[in-house]
Design an enzyme around this catalytic site. Structure first.
Site, mmCIF file in Angstrom:
data_model
loop_
_atom_site.group_PDB
_atom_site.id
_atom_site.type_symbol
_atom_site.label_atom_id
_atom_site.label_comp_id
_atom_site.label_asym_id
_atom_site.label_seq_id
_atom_site.Cartn_x
_atom_site.Cartn_y
_atom_site.Cartn_z
ATOM 1 N N GLU A 310 0.818 -1.213 0.000
ATOM 2 C CA GLU A 310 0.000 0.000 0.000
ATOM 3 C C GLU A 310 0.856 1.268 0.000
ATOM 4 O O GLU A 310 0.625 2.188 0.767
ATOM 5 C CB GLU A 310 -0.947 -0.003 1.204
ATOM 6 C CG GLU A 310 -1.898 -1.186 1.189
ATOM 7 C CD GLU A 310 -2.930 -1.144 2.313
ATOM 8 O OE1 GLU A 310 -2.628 -0.582 3.373
ATOM 9 O OE2 GLU A 310 -4.037 -1.686 2.116
ATOM 10 N N ASP A 384 -8.190 -9.062 4.047
ATOM 11 C CA ASP A 384 -7.895 -7.957 4.960
ATOM 12 C C ASP A 384 -8.918 -7.845 6.083
ATOM 13 O O ASP A 384 -9.780 -6.975 6.033
ATOM 14 C CB ASP A 384 -7.868 -6.648 4.154
ATOM 15 C CG ASP A 384 -7.413 -5.482 4.995
ATOM 16 O OD1 ASP A 384 -6.968 -5.718 6.122
ATOM 17 O OD2 ASP A 384 -7.509 -4.337 4.515
ATOM 18 N N GLU A 412 -12.390 -2.417 12.267
ATOM 19 C CA GLU A 412 -12.404 -1.648 11.022
ATOM 20 C C GLU A 412 -13.562 -2.052 10.114
ATOM 21 O O GLU A 412 -14.262 -1.201 9.568
ATOM 22 C CB GLU A 412 -11.065 -1.846 10.295
ATOM 23 C CG GLU A 412 -11.008 -1.171 8.946
ATOM 24 C CD GLU A 412 -9.663 -1.344 8.257
ATOM 25 O OE1 GLU A 412 -8.769 -1.991 8.816
ATOM 26 O OE2 GLU A 412 -9.519 -0.817 7.128
HETATM 27 O O1 GCW Z 1 -6.881 -3.022 6.602
HETATM 28 C C1 GCW Z 1 -6.067 -2.198 5.884
HETATM 29 C C2 GCW Z 1 -6.377 -0.874 6.454
HETATM 30 C C3 GCW Z 1 -5.219 0.087 6.420
HETATM 31 C C4 GCW Z 1 -4.026 -0.608 7.051
HETATM 32 C C5 GCW Z 1 -3.695 -1.849 6.235
HETATM 33 C C6 GCW Z 1 -2.560 -2.646 6.852
HETATM 34 C C7 GCW Z 1 -2.319 0.322 8.402
HETATM 35 O O2 GCW Z 1 -7.485 -0.325 5.791
HETATM 36 O O3 GCW Z 1 -5.588 1.220 7.145
HETATM 37 O O4 GCW Z 1 -2.922 0.239 7.163
HETATM 38 O O5 GCW Z 1 -4.794 -2.692 6.181
HETATM 39 O O6 GCW Z 1 -2.851 -3.595 7.540
HETATM 40 O O7 GCW Z 1 -1.409 -2.317 6.630
#
Ligand code: GCW
Length: 723
Positions: A310, A384, A412
């Site tokens: 990311e 995720d 989240e």
């Molecule tokens: O779940 C996603 C989140 C991001 C997060 C990423 C990760 C810290 O939306 O906010 O970043 O995973 O785990 O690196």
């Protein structure tokens, strides 16, 4: 005048007492209110008349303080500490090396083989008197044993015949804070970061101590205090000094500090031109930096790293692989006994393949090429932290590389802080899943605790749900997830039900009926959220960016694998992501019996159906319903469960203090509204493809699809700040 003063004092003390009794949730599960059950209280008072802790180290001191406070609160009277055992009823606490009394008891047999953090609680004869003993080989073990003992009282257990022997299943039980230096918390829904960087190191907020107490009470022994989306500034002297102040507070509680390492730090704060891990100047920079960190924090735990994920910098920026990056940092911390936790949460927008496959494809070939002090930290599922995911296929696939579990405690994708979702059943589901890596019984838990592959390093991480909110976690029930994370990482065989009972007993009530009601709310809550958000294996259909609310229609994002349509693939024919051999074949990453089970429509559990299969809207389910109807019924069931939770909670009005009762009640109302919203928005949207009626028994959407699609939440909490 005098009379007025009298009334003033009276009213003032009344207000003070109200304030002291404020049931705002601050005390978490460490409430220590006087035991109401008078029979229990009398038995405990008779069995514990005094206590002894010999030794004066900081850890023994905090154990003594906790014991003192806990006993006084629970038993309603101060329990004195004494120096000798001259009667029954003395609680003796310590290690053989710090306490001559313990050493004289001949507990060698029981203590043998117990790691430093383990403890025993037993009854034995000392000076001719029957005595309760909390003993350990290490002082942190004493502290953990003390908390365990207090828990026995808090949950009204029998302490007559004590025989507890306990040791953690994994070595590193770590909270990951996604806290930024400006005090925002990525995916944080309980206020701001606890760490008041601006006032550190001079001002030590007493809350840091209560944070450490709470962690120690559930066996959490590490905390990564900065976000994985790292800021190199944390590695500058001004910030290291601040981090050191936190480490000083946490140390007596057995809680180690870790930091996140920004891979490009040598360039950003070191003045180098490259951060190439094979460049000797870069290696030296990290080595020197690490030496410097250890001058501030002598027991610094090590680094957590998110690299080439990311948009974060990483070794691949220089044509190196993850092992080369991790090993460079591992070499820097090795001589100090530090570790590196290298995250496997990677996926590239340039890889056209199924995102679910990428971590495995990248990491599996690197098995065996990491240094001994590296753990690869793998999220519980391959996408995720979705409301539900099958276990990550990397578990079991890297026998020569210690894999660490990463759970997300912050919700989240699970209603954030306003939904009551008890996560332990889901954690348990993942841990007990069978990878078949070495035949039947090769559970994920056995991978993580090291027993399957003989890992020398073991760990579990949890992304924290803690912030400055008075009750720490936003939702009072969010505390249960922090609690459960600690308990489960200590003992992965604990059932989520047993953990819920402990937590309810310590936090709300031990009264049987009320306990049962709260427990059933908790145990049904995860299935409920899956039903009203992403039933039958659907995933990643939330609102974009903030991840709040439904967004199955999301299709315009900077990368396709951030959209919803990428994952649900709904069309006129049907819905679901084909990950079998006819599709992305992600299923082949699992060991054959698992791959076979998930591929085969007869065997694939309904809960993963649309994760692995694209099916026609009128596909006949095991229930005999067609798929479309089944989806709709699941959404409705989710809403119905929340309504039941509301009813259950309302029935507890006389059992729970008003403040927490009303708070939870209001949040349940939000949860219900949002559950209906999810159901309505998702069904309205999917109906445009299925072209079938909402089945009988399912409530019709309240608004039009356009309405749901037009909702915007520019200030929803927890979003990653744009620097
Ligand atoms: O779940 C996603 C989140 C991001 C997060 C990423 C990760 C810290 O939306 O906010 O970043 O995973 O785990 O690196």
């Amino acid at each position: 005048m005098r009379i007025r003063l009298f009334y003033f004092v009276l009213i003032f003390s009344f207000l003070v007492s109200i304030h002291l009794q404020a049931e705002d949730g601050y005390r978490l599960w460490l409430r220590y209110d006087e035991i109401k059950d008078t029979q229990k209280l009398d038995t405990y008072r008779a069995s514990i008349t005094s206590w002894i802790i010999e030794g004066s180290s900081p850890t023994l001191k905090v154990a003594g303080d906790e014991l003192n406070m806990g006993l006084k609160g629970l038993l309603g009277e101060p329990i004195p500490s004494v120096n000798t055992i001259e009667e029954e009823g003395v609680l003796l606490v310590g290690t053989p090396s710090s306490s001559p009394l313990i050493a004289s008891l001949n507990l060698d047999e029981q203590l043998r083989g117990l790691p430093e953090e383990g403890f025993i609680i037993t009854r034995t004869s000392a000076n001719g008197h029957s005595t309760m003993v909390i003993a350990a080989n290490g002082e942190v073990g004493v502290l953990y044993g003390t908390y365990h003992f207090l828990k026995l009282l808090q949950t009204h257990q029998d302490i007559d015949k004590l025989s507890v022997k306990s040791a953690p299943d994994v070595q590193h039980r770590i909270l990951n804070h996604w806290d930024n230096l400006d005090r925002t918390v990525e995916r944080g829904y309980a206020g701001f970061s606890l760490w008041d960087w601006h006032k550190l190191p001079d001002f030590i907020d007493p809350r840091y101590i209560d944070y450490a107490r709470a962690n120690a009470s559930v066996g959490i022994n590490g905390t990564v205090i900065t976000s994985v989306n790292a800021n190199a500034l944390i590695l500058t002297p001004a910030y290291m000094e601040k981090a050191a102040a936190l480490a000083d507070v946490f140390r007596p509680y057995g809680l180690k500090v870790y930091l996140t390492a920004r891979f490009s730090a040598p360039v950003e704060i070191g003045g180098l031109e490259t951060a190439d891990p094979l460049d000797p100047a870069v290696q030296k920079w990290w080595k020197d930096k690490v030496d410097e960190i250890y001058t501030y924090i002598p027991d610094f735990g090590g680094f957590l790293v998110k690299a080439n994920s990311e948009g974060q910098p990483g070794p691949q920026d220089y044509g190196r692989n993850h092992a080369e990056g991790a090993n460079m940092l591992a070499d820097a911390v090795a001589e100090h006994g530090g570790i590196v936790m290298w995250r496997a949460f990677v996926y590239s927008e340039e890889v056209p393949d199924d995102r679910a496959k990428q971590a495995y494809d990248e990491f599996k070939p690197l098995d065996g090429s990491f240094r001994d002090n590296v753990m690869v930290q793998v999220k519980n599922g391959a996408i995720d932290f979705q409301p539900r995911e099958p276990f990550h296929p990397l578990f079991g696939a890297m026998p020569q590389t210690p894999l660490m579990m990463e759970f997300q405690i912050t919700q989240e994708y699970l209603g954030q802080a306003t939904h009551l979702v008890y996560l332990a059943p889901f954690f348990e589901e993942v841990l007990q899943a069978d990878t078949y890596a070495q035949g039947e019984g090769s559970t994920v838990a056995k991978v993580i605790d090291g027993s399957l592959h003989n890992y020398q390093l073991t760990g579990v991480a949890g992304v924290a749900n803690i912030g400055t909110d008075r009750n720490w976690t936003g939702h009072h029930f969010g505390q249960a997830n922090w609690y459960a994370f600690g308990r489960l990482t200590w003992d992965m065989g604990l059932s989520s039900e047993a953990i819920a009972e402990e937590w309810i007993g310590m936090t709300f009530t031990n009264e049987e009926g009320a306990m049962k009601t709260i427990k059933s709310m908790m145990l049904n809550s995860h299935e409920a959220v899956v039903n009203y958000m992403t039933p039958l294996g659907l995933h990643h259909i939330m609102g974009p960016g903030h991840h709040y609310g439904p967004g199955p229609w999301v299709k315009e994002m900077s990368r396709p694998d951030w959209t919803s349509v990428y994952y649900h693939r709904a069309d006129e024919e049907g819905i679901g992501f084909d990950r079998t051999a006819s599709g992305s074949n992600a299923v082949a990453q699992y060991f054959p019996p698992v791959a076979e089970k998930f591929s085969n429509l007869q065997q694939c559990p309904d809960k993963y159906l649309l994760w692995f299969h694209h099916l026609d809207w009128d596909y006949k389910m095991k229930s005999d319903q067609i798929l479309w109807d089944e989806i709709a019924y699941h959404y409705q069931a989710g809403v119905d469960t929340v309504r039941q939770m509301q009813e259950s909670w309302n029935s507890l009005e006389s059992e729970v203090d008003e403040e927490r009762f009303k708070h939870v009640q209001a949040f349940l109302e939000i949860q219900k509204k949002e559950a209906v919203w999810w159901k309505d928005a998702c069904l309205s949207y999917f109906q445009t493809f299925s072209d079938r009626p909402i089945p009988e028994g399912v409530e019709k959407p309240e608004q039009s699809l356009e309405y749901y699609q037009s909702q915007r939440f520019p200030f929803a909490p927890g979003i990653r700040p744009r620097w």
